[in-house]
Design an enzyme around this catalytic site. Sequence first.
Site, short mmCIF file in Angstrom:
data_model
loop_
_atom_site.label_atom_id
_atom_site.label_comp_id
_atom_site.label_asym_id
_atom_site.label_seq_id
_atom_site.Cartn_x
_atom_site.Cartn_y
_atom_site.Cartn_z
N ASP A 81 0.86 -1.17 0.00
CA ASP A 81 0.00 0.00 0.00
C ASP A 81 0.91 1.24 0.00
OD1 ASP A 81 0.93 0.30 2.56
OD2 ASP A 81 -1.00 0.01 3.53
N ASP B 163 -7.80 -7.86 0.86
CA ASP B 163 -6.81 -8.08 1.92
C ASP B 163 -7.51 -7.80 3.22
OD1 ASP B 163 -5.59 -5.51 3.51
OD2 ASP B 163 -6.49 -4.92 1.60
N CYS C 20 -11.45 -30.05 6.86
CA CYS C 20 -10.45 -29.02 6.53
C CYS C 20 -9.08 -29.67 6.35
CB CYS C 20 -10.40 -27.96 7.62
SG CYS C 20 -9.11 -26.72 7.34
N CYS D 174 -6.13 -28.02 6.36
CA CYS D 174 -5.00 -27.19 6.84
C CYS D 174 -4.14 -27.98 7.82
CB CYS D 174 -5.51 -25.89 7.47
SG CYS D 174 -6.00 -26.03 9.20
N CYS E 254 -5.79 -28.49 11.31
CA CYS E 254 -6.87 -29.49 11.37
C CYS E 254 -6.35 -30.90 11.10
CB CYS E 254 -7.98 -29.12 10.40
SG CYS E 254 -8.97 -27.71 10.99
N HIS F 225 -5.15 -22.00 10.39
CA HIS F 225 -6.49 -22.42 9.96
C HIS F 225 -7.27 -21.27 9.34
CE1 HIS F 225 -10.40 -24.36 9.86
NE2 HIS F 225 -10.87 -23.21 10.33
#
Lengths: 350, 350
Positions: free
Chosen positions: A62, A235, A273, A275, A278, A304
Amino acid sequence: MFMPVGTQGSVKALDPRELREMGTQIILGNTYHLYIRPGIDIIRQAGGLHKFISWPHPMLTDSGGFQIFSLAKIRKITADGVEFRSHVDGSALFLGPREAMEIQRALGSDIAMVLDECPPHESPPEEMEEAVRRTIEWAERCREQPRLENQQVFGIVQGGSDPQLRERCAKAIVRRGFDGYSIGGVSVGEPESEMLKAIEMTEPFLPAHQPRYAMGLGTPAQIVELVARGVDLFDCVLPTRVARNGTAFTARGTVSIKGGFNKGDLGPIEAGCSCFACQNFSRAYLRHLLNVGEILGLRMLSVHNSHMYLKLMEDVRRHLAAGTFGAFRGEFLANYIPSQKVLLARQELV
Amino acid sequence: MFMPVGTQGSVKALDPRELREMGTQIILGNTYHLYIRPGIDIIRQAGGLHKFISWPHPMLTDSGGFQIFSLAKIRKITADGVEFRSHVDGSALFLGPREAMEIQRALGSDIAMVLDECPPHESPPEEMEEAVRRTIEWAERCREQPRLENQQVFGIVQGGSDPQLRERCAKAIVRRGFDGYSIGGVSVGEPESEMLKAIEMTEPFLPAHQPRYAMGLGTPAQIVELVARGVDLFDCVLPTRVARNGTAFTARGTVSIKGGFNKGDLGPIEAGCSCFACQNFSRAYLRHLLNVGEILGLRMLSVHNSHMYLKLMEDVRRHLAAGTFGAFRGEFLANYIPSQKVLLARQELV
């Protein structure tokens, strides 16, 4: 696409390997924060932000505008830029269109943002109008600055909740020609309904074949709603911020992993999930870690939650490509129960 | 062998994958802490500590004795055990030889420790003697308890700085026959010279063909000195504890990564180091992360420090096997500059 936020050169609690494993394509870095600490000199010496933080993949920076107007103490605004005091040590600093682009060249970002003036949502009309005038003027100046080879520059549309101001700003920015367009002045403390309206009144004036980016947004449900309104890029600090409070995102909304109801729950945060958290840990274990203050707890919730956002965007892209986004949107929003607490957490300043 | 310490079911700031990547063979879990939070019931439901924390590799659990005598408020000691109050919520609890072994069976550790009485190093002789008497009696009782198939049990030698007491305790414990022997009552606030003496006066009475374990030790230099004195097994919180203060271990001693001299240092924490932190990040970046409070900073120092300890033990094993340990020891100690601050950090209670 969703960009995890690496405000100070690190997506909070996560390492670059974890980010890649969960499917991160691009991250965001904050010019204002990096300009203050560690400073641009050392990042320049390191060969740019990619090398400094060990992230050889795409990165958007930014311009620092949002933070100057929300965090710093402003001394004076002129056509050349803003005199302000650092929120860290009070030192006097200056950032204008020239400096914002120069810093982003030094950072070496793949996508740079123009400097804009981002007033609070409750500002009076004449200040909103003045901010739009300045935003257009600075966009023009940013456009004239040199840029890195292959560095894209996105314009930003301001204008608050005023349809005419949004239209005027959008048209003026688009006329100047950028590689993509951001809708700014959202996620600045306004209610969700106003945020959605600001997006709706801006989007028609942004070219459909170029990326449209809603800055600082949002919850999973908001992202789905914004995709439906033509937004491509997001974002948000929410996935990692609420993780540090022990809150996890799921397809059904947020859940407090610290809650007593998880005490004996040996299942994962979210069934199905994929991830790292998990795949390896139960709610009962993560609850224990959070309750005794072990860092692994907030690390795994950050994994997660960020994975959940990135997976959501994968689903969105798949359904858009298949022409089934409408049904997906309906089903997702029917299952997802928004949390007022999370909506408020988004509005803490960064 | 060095065991990273997972006091509350997590080696602080690290995940199981990182631990394996740096060569961790076995970790330590603390019975006292796990007994208090999350409690043994949920760990039992999960199928033991290995499964609860997702660590399918070897694990040693202590008996809780050290923490009861250092952290808890003791109400009463009898032949059956200790009545004490939790340091967390003041609740009344009881731990004796029977309970210590029962909890360690529920935890499912590969190596369980007998319950011992561990008095502070400045205790008067009659209390040291009483602690030795109790330690022998409890070791006997622990030995009588059922154990898991393949669960080893280690005895513990107390006796403070008194050679006769150490000898008497060591002989009595060894006579009862355990799978390995620990030297306890070290790392309890005594100066380094006394610690070394306590090891030296105990070691001759421990069988050479069985593991000897110096509990809660030590700095890299101390570990090398203790290996030279016949010790095989170590555990210590130092690598992760000092990491959280921004201190890194190197072959030349400790270094504060936060130090201003690292501001422009684009090299790794330690040249030639193969850890994830040194392979990916510079001192300048890690210093920045630590200075702005980013979790990735202390994570990466925890990775580096734990890796440094594990790598040191690899070197030790290689030199012992090659018959070159004497030369290695001389060279290591000549290069390693001990830090008083780190020596003191070891003595904070856990």
